[in-house]
Design a protein around this motif. Structure first.
Motif, PDB file in Angstrom:
ATOM      1  N   HIS A  64      -8.249  -1.001   4.047  1.00 23.62           N
ATOM      2  CA  HIS A  64      -8.003  -1.374   2.650  1.00 23.62           C
ATOM      3  C   HIS A  64      -9.013  -0.646   1.778  1.00 23.62           C
ATOM      4  CE1 HIS A  64      -5.279  -4.314   4.046  1.00 23.62           C
ATOM      5  NE2 HIS A  64      -6.150  -5.222   4.396  1.00 23.62           N
ATOM      6  N   ARG A  65      -8.492  -0.046   0.749  1.00 26.48           N
ATOM      7  CA  ARG A  65      -9.366   0.747  -0.115  1.00 26.48           C
ATOM      8  C   ARG A  65      -9.927  -0.135  -1.228  1.00 26.48           C
ATOM      9  NH1 ARG A  65      -7.167   6.228  -2.902  1.00 26.48           N
ATOM     10  NH2 ARG A  65      -8.612   6.204  -4.654  1.00 26.48           N
ATOM     11  N   LEU A  66     -11.251  -0.144  -1.354  1.00 27.52           N
ATOM     12  CA  LEU A  66     -11.902  -1.018  -2.326  1.00 27.52           C
ATOM     13  C   LEU A  66     -12.946  -0.249  -3.108  1.00 27.52           C
ATOM     14  CD1 LEU A  66     -12.656  -4.031   0.020  1.00 27.52           C
ATOM     15  CD2 LEU A  66     -11.297  -4.157  -2.067  1.00 27.52           C
ATOM     16  N   TRP A 103      -4.181  11.439   4.051  1.00 21.81           N
ATOM     17  CA  TRP A 103      -3.604  11.496   2.703  1.00 21.81           C
ATOM     18  C   TRP A 103      -4.130  10.337   1.888  1.00 21.81           C
ATOM     19  CZ3 TRP A 103       0.901   8.257   1.329  1.00 21.81           C
ATOM     20  CH2 TRP A 103       1.298   7.386   2.349  1.00 21.81           C
ATOM     21  N   GLN A 104      -3.636  10.181   0.664  1.00 18.79           N
ATOM     22  CA  GLN A 104      -4.154   9.177  -0.266  1.00 18.79           C
ATOM     23  C   GLN A 104      -3.024   8.631  -1.135  1.00 18.79           C
ATOM     24  OE1 GLN A 104      -6.705  12.148  -2.380  1.00 18.79           O
ATOM     25  NE2 GLN A 104      -8.414  10.983  -1.528  1.00 18.79           N
ATOM     26  N   THR A 105      -3.291   7.500  -1.779  1.00 19.60           N
ATOM     27  CA  THR A 105      -2.325   6.968  -2.745  1.00 19.60           C
ATOM     28  C   THR A 105      -1.945   8.069  -3.735  1.00 19.60           C
ATOM     29  OG1 THR A 105      -3.446   4.834  -2.550  1.00 19.60           O
ATOM     30  CG2 THR A 105      -1.943   5.107  -4.405  1.00 19.60           C
ATOM     31  N   TRP A 159       0.851  -1.192   0.000  1.00 21.29           N
ATOM     32  CA  TRP A 159       0.000   0.000   0.000  1.00 21.29           C
ATOM     33  C   TRP A 159       0.884   1.238   0.000  1.00 21.29           C
ATOM     34  CZ3 TRP A 159      -4.412  -2.076  -1.083  1.00 21.29           C
ATOM     35  CH2 TRP A 159      -4.807  -3.276  -0.495  1.00 21.29           C
ATOM     36  N   VAL A 160       0.292   2.392  -0.284  1.00 19.75           N
ATOM     37  CA  VAL A 160       1.109   3.597  -0.402  1.00 19.75           C
ATOM     38  C   VAL A 160       1.786   3.957   0.921  1.00 19.75           C
ATOM     39  CG1 VAL A 160      -0.656   5.351   0.097  1.00 19.75           C
ATOM     40  CG2 VAL A 160       1.193   5.851  -1.528  1.00 19.75           C
ATOM     41  N   THR A 161       1.116   3.665   2.033  1.00 21.89           N
ATOM     42  CA  THR A 161       1.708   4.011   3.325  1.00 21.89           C
ATOM     43  C   THR A 161       3.040   3.278   3.507  1.00 21.89           C
ATOM     44  OG1 THR A 161      -0.518   4.323   4.175  1.00 21.89           O
ATOM     45  CG2 THR A 161       1.231   4.178   5.799  1.00 21.89           C
ATOM     46  N   SER A 221      -1.599   7.767  13.249  1.00 20.91           N
ATOM     47  CA  SER A 221      -2.748   7.023  12.734  1.00 20.91           C
ATOM     48  C   SER A 221      -2.947   7.379  11.269  1.00 20.91           C
ATOM     49  CB  SER A 221      -3.987   7.409  13.546  1.00 20.91           C
ATOM     50  OG  SER A 221      -5.154   6.875  12.968  1.00 20.91           O
ATOM     51  N   VAL A 222      -3.378   6.421  10.467  1.00 23.23           N
ATOM     52  CA  VAL A 222      -3.573   6.650   9.036  1.00 23.23           C
ATOM     53  C   VAL A 222      -4.526   5.635   8.442  1.00 23.23           C
ATOM     54  CG1 VAL A 222      -1.602   5.178   8.380  1.00 23.23           C
ATOM     55  CG2 VAL A 222      -2.417   6.913   6.782  1.00 23.23           C
ATOM     56  N   GLY A 223      -5.199   6.036   7.374  1.00 19.14           N
ATOM     57  CA  GLY A 223      -5.941   5.078   6.550  1.00 19.14           C
ATOM     58  C   GLY A 223      -7.427   5.294   6.543  1.00 19.14           C
TER      59      GLY A 223
END
Ligand code: 6R9
Length: 648
Positions: free
Chosen positions: A524-526, A413-415, A308-310, A384-386
Motif C-alpha cells: 500500500h502506497r502511503l 509500474w505506478q498509478t 488500487w491501480v493494479t 509480482s507487483v507493488g
C-alpha cells in the motif's frame, strides 16, 4: 546477495509459442525506434474505435509547451471494448470468476451476463442524474459488481473514482470533495478474512462532510440491515430488474477522462491521478497480453483490490479488453488457512497468477506444506507487483509455487503509469531474481544523479523516463500545475518516477525503492506527510515525523516520532490511542508499527526536519547518522537514539 549471478533463461518450450519471443522483443524495440508513429498506431489498432485516430502522439515535457496527448482525434468507448465487441464470438465465455471470502462461495459471469448488468447499471446511473464527465465515487468490496460499476461509468462517459474499501470516512470524504462527486456507489458491507467491513456506515459518516452528494446507489451484498436514507439512497438490487438492459455506449474522445484514482505523494493530500480513455486502454490491453502472454480462455488471477491501480488495469480493463477470464477474490491470503490462494488456484484452474511480495513473504513464513498439499499444475506463469521482491521471496515463489519451471514476471509500474513499464516478457527474457529486468518496447528509461546528470552503464541513480507512453497519466485532477511540478520539474524535460534504481552490466534494472517521502507498506502506497497530518490533528500532539523502516513481512513498516504538547504526558495508553487514531483517520493499513516519543525532532537551522537521520535511527543504523553538526540542536539526536523504540 543470494541471487548474485543467478540467471533463469526463458523456458525453451515457450519459443515460437509466446506472443513475444526474444526475436520479437528485439524487433519491437527496433521498430519503435525507427518508426514510432507506425508502432504506436498498430498498438492502438488492437482497440475497437468508433473513429480510428489519425493523430498518434503529441507530447512535450517542456514547461513552455507542456502537453501529453495520444490518439487525440480517435473516438471509442471503453465498456464497448471490454464487452460488446466480444459478444459475437464470446457471449457465453466466462468474463469474471468470483471467489468469495468464505470458501464455497463462488460464481461465474459470462460476457453476455456482464453486458446485461453493465447496461442496466448504466441506465440506473443515468436515471440518478449522472451524465458524461460527472465524477462517480465507488466504494465497494472486491466483488463482481465493482467491475460492473466501473464499466457502467465508462459506458455513459462518467469518470469513476474508486476508493479502496480499507479507507476511513475522513479519507473517503476528502476524495469525494476533491473531485466533487454527486453520486456514490457502495454496498452494505464487505467481507474480508471472516470479518465484516462496514462500508455503508463509513459512507454515511463520510457524507456528513459532503453535502453535494445527491444520490447513493446501495448494493445489498451481505444483506445486513443498514439505514437507507429516504430520497438519497437507491437500492441497486431493487431497481436492477426493472432497468433496461439496453444502453448505447457513449462515444468518447481518446483524451476524455476515464477515471481518477487517488494516490499518495511526498507532500500534501493525496493526488487525483487522472487517466484518459484511448491511451490508457491501449496500454492496459497490450501490456496484459504481452507481459502475461495471455490467450483468451485462460484463467487469470490478479489478487489486487480494484481500489488500487493494479486492480483497475489487471483485474478489470486489461483482461476484459482482451476477452479474457479474470478472477475476482473477495478475501485475504490466509483465511481460513494459509493455503487459501493455492486452494483457489486449484479450484478454478488458474493459469496465470499475479500477486504482491508482501503476500508471498507472509505465506513463505507459514511453511511450504501449505503450498505443497495443492496440485497447482494448472499454473503456467507467475507475476509480482507493488514493491521490490527480495530474492529470497522470488526464489521461494519460483521453487515452491512454480516447481522450478514457471517464469516469474516482476512488473514495475505506478498509478501514474497506467500499466506495466518494466518487466520481463516471459517468452523472451532471462530472469534475475529481484530484478524487474528491462523496459518494455517504447519505454525510455534513464538513471540520473541528484543534479540531473545522466549516468551511463552499470550504475545507481534516480529513475526517470524521457518520453511518453500511451498509458501515462494526463493530469492531477483539478491541479494541472501540481502535475507538472510533481513529476516534470525535478529533472526538466523528464518524468521523475520517485524511485531509486540500479542498472547492472547486462542492462537489467533493479528498483531499490522510493527516494521521496512515500513509503510502501504491504504494497500500500502511503505518504509520510498524510500520517503526520493525521497525528498532529490529535489534541495531544504538537509535532510528528514519520519514516519507513525495513519490515520482514510488510516490506516497510511505519515508524512515527511524536512530540507531545506541553500539557500532555507520554503513556502506554496514549501511545495506543494515537495508533488507533491513525487507523481511524486514514485506515488500518496506515497505523504506525512503532511510535516513539520525541521531546524534539532533528531540524536544520531553517526548520526542516532531517528525515535522513530519523530513517537511520528507525533502521537502527545509529552509527551511520552522518553529519549532525548542521542541526539547530544536535542534542535531540542523542535523546532519540537513547530512547529508540525496539523496531523489529
Ligand atoms: C503498480 C503499483 C508505485 C510504487 C513504485 C515503486 C513500487 C511497484 C514494483 C515496485 C519494485 C516492482 N513498485 N512495483 N518496486 N519492483 N515490481 O504498485 O502502483 O501503488 O502507485 O506504487 O510501487 O516504488 O514507485 P503504486
Amino acid at each position: 546477495m543470494v541471487s548474485d549471478g543467478l540467471l533463469f533463461p526463458a523456458p525453451e518450450d515457450w519459443a515460437g509459442k509466446a506472443h513475444i519471443d526474444a526475436a520479437g522483443y528485439e524487433a519491437a524495440v527496433a521498430r519503435v525506434q525507427s518508426d514510432p508513429e507506425g508502432y504506436w498506431r498498430d498498438l492502438a489498432a488492437r482497440l475497437d474505435w468508433i473513429k480510428a485516430p489519425t493523430k498518434i502522439k503529441d507530447v512535450s515535457y517542456a514547461k513552455e509547451d507542456f502537453r501529453i496527448r495520444w490518439f487525440e482525434d480517435g473516438v471509442l468507448n471503453v465498456s464497448a471494448n471490454c464487452i460488446d465487441r466480444h459478444l459475437p464470438h464470446r457471449k457465453d465465455d466466462v468474463a469474471l470468476i468470483f471467489e468469495g471470502d468464505e470458501p464455497g462461495v463462488s460464481d461465474k459471469i459470462t460476457y453476455g451476463q456482464l453486458h446485461d448488468q453493465v447496461c442496466r447499471m448504466a441506465n440506473v446511473l443515468k436515471d440518478l442524474g449522472a451524465r458524461k464527465g460527472d465524477r462517480i465515487t465507488i466504494y465497494l468490496p472486491m466483488v463482481p459488481v465493482a467491475a460492473v460499476a466501473m464499466l457502467a461509468c465508462a459506458r455513459i462517459g462518467a469518470i469513476h473514482s474508486v476508493v479502496f474499501g480499507g479507507f476511513s470516512p475522513d479519507s473517503i470524504a476528502g476524495r469525494i470533495q476533491d473531485c466533487d462527486s454527486r453520486l456514490v456507489i457502495t454496498a452494505d458491507q464487505g467481507c474480508r478474512g471472516g470479518k465484516k467491513v462496514p462500508l455503508k456506515a463509513n459512507i454515511d459518516e463520510a457524507l456528513e462532510q459532503c453535502p453535494q452528494v445527491e444520490k447513493v446507489l446501495l448494493v445489498r451484498w451481505t444483506g445486513a440491515d443498514v439505514p437507507v436514507v429516504e430520497g438519497r439512497d437507491v437500492v441497486w438490487n431493487d431497481v436492477r430488474d426493472a432497468a433496461s438492459p439496453v444502453c448505447e455506449p457513449e462515444p468518447m474522445n481518446a483524451e476524455d477522462p476515464l477515471f481518477i484514482l487517488y494516490t499518495s505523494g511526498s507532500t500534501g493530500k493525496p493526488k487525483g491521478v487522472l487517466h484518459t480513455t484511448g491511451g490508457y486502454l491501449a496500454w492496459a490491453s497490450w501490456t496484459f497480453e504481452a507481459v502475461f502472454d495471455y490467450r483468451p480462455g485462460e484463467v487469470f488471477w490478479c489478487t489486487a483490490d480494484v481500489g488500487w491501480v493494479t486492480g483497475h488495469s489487471y483485474v478489470v480493463y486489461g483482461p476484459l479488453a482482451n476477452g479474457g477470464t479474470s478472477l475476482i477474490f473477495e478475501g485475504v491470503p490466509n483465511y481460513p488457512t494459509p493455503s487459501r490462494f493455492w486452494d483457489v488456484v486449484d479450484k478454478h484452474k488458474v493459469e496465470i497468477f499475479y500477486t504482491a511480495p508482501t503476500a508471498l513473504r507472509a505465506l513463505m513464513r507459514e511453511g511450504d506444506e501449505h503450498v505443497l498439499k495443492n496440485d497447482l499444475s494448472s499454473l503456467r506463469l507467475l507475476g509480482s507487483v507493488g514493491e521490490p521482491i527480495n530474492p529470497e521471496a522470488w526464489l521461494w515463489y519460483h521453487r515452491v509455487v512454480g516447481k522450478d519451471r514457471l517464469p516469474i514476471v516482476d512488473t514495475w509500474w505506478q498509478t501514474e503509469t497506467g500499466g506495466i513499464l518494466v518487466s520481463p516478457l516471459p517468452g523472451a527474457t532471462a530472469l534475475k531474481p529481484g530484478s524487474a529486468t528491462k523496459p518494455l518496447p517504447g519505454v525510455k528509461l534513464q538513471l540520473v544523479d541528484a543534479e540531473g546528470a545522466v549516468l551511463e552503464g552499470a550504475t545507481e541513480g534516480n529513475l526517470v523516463i524521457t518520453d511518453s507512453w500511451p498509458g501515462q497519466m494526463r493530469t492531477v485532477y483539478g491541479d494541472h500545475q501540481r502535475f507538472f511540478e510533481t513529476y516534470f520539474s525535478t529533472y526538466p524535460g523528464k518524468y521523475f518516477t520517485g524511485d531509486g534504481c540500479k542498472r547492472d552490466a547486462d542492462g537489467y534494472y533493479w528498483i531499490t525503492g522510493r527516494v521521496d517521502d512515500v513509503i510502501n507498506v504491504s504494497g500500500h502506497r502511503l505518504g509520510t506527510a498524510e500520517i503526520e497530518s493525521a497525528l498532529v490533528a490529535h489534541e495531544a500532539v504538537a509535532e510528528a515525523a514519520v519514516v519507513g523502516y525495513p519490515h520482514d513481512i510488510k516490506g516497510q513498516g511505519v515508524y512515527a516520532y511524536v512530540t507531545l504538547k506541553a500539557d500532555a504526558t507520554p503513556s502506554e495508553e496514549l501511545r495506543k490511542q494515537l495508533v488507533l487514531w491513525v487507523r481511524h483517520e486514514i485506515g488500518p493499513f496506515a497505523a504506525p508499527d512503532v511510535l516513539q516519543w520525541a521531546p524534539g525532532l532533528p531540524k536544520t537551522r531553517s526548520g526542516k526536519i532531517m528525515r535522513r537521520i530519523l530513517r537511520k535511527i528507525a533502521e537502527n543504523a545509529v552509527d551511520a547518522l552522518g553529519d549532525t553538526s548542521t542541526l539547530a540542536d544536535p542534542s535531540v539526536v542523542d535523546d532519540l537514539v537513547r530512547n529508540r523504540a525496539g523496531a523489529k
